[in-house]
Design a protein around this motif. Structure first.
Motif: not given
Length: 118
Positions: A38-46, A58-65, A90-97
C-alpha cells in the motif's frame, strides 16, 4: 544474614539488562507485505502525479516506500509482492493518491498497467 548466590544474581542482572535493552532498542519487525505494498502504491502515485511514467513511478515508489518504512534492502528483497493481496494493496494506494492529486492522469493508469504487461 542472607547470603546471595552469585550465579543467580549474575543471571538476574543479565536478564534485566536484556529486558531493558529490548525496551530501549526494540527489534525492528518486518512490516507485513500488504502494508508495504500500500505504501509502495502511495509513493508510486506521488511520482506518477509528477508526470513520471507508471513503470518509473513504481521503481521510484519502491525505494520511497522502503525509506518511509525504514525497510533494509535485505528485507525488501525477501518480500513477495506477487500475491493478489499485495497487488490489490499496491493498486489501492496508487489509485488513492492519483485520484486525490491528479484525477485526469489517474484515468490512464489502467492503460499503462496493460502496457506494462506487454
Amino acid at each position: 544474614m542472607m547470603q546471595f548466590n552469585g550465579l543467580k544474581v549474575k543471571q538476574s542482572l543479565i536478564a534485566i539488562s536484556i529486558a531493558m535493552g529490548a525496551l530501549v532498542f526494540p527489534a525492528q519487525s518486518k512490516p507485513d507485505t500488504q502494508s508495504f505494498a500500500f505504501e509502495l502504491g502511495r509513493q508510486s502515485g506521488t511520482f506518477y502525479c509528477r508526470g513520471i511514467s507508471l513503470e518509473s513511478a513504481i521503481e521510484k515508489g519502491t525505494m520511497g516506500a522502503a525509506l518511509a518504512m525504514d525497510l533494509p534492502m535485505s528485507q525488501l528483497d525477501s518480500m513477495d509482492l506477487s500475491s493478489d493481496q499485495a497487488g490489490m494493496a499496491l493498486i489501492e494506494g496508487l489509485l488513492d493518491t492519483a485520484i486525490d492529486n491528479c484525477p485526469q492522469r489517474a484515468k490512464t493508469i489502467f492503460r499503462e498497467f496493460a502496457a506494462l504487461g506487454n
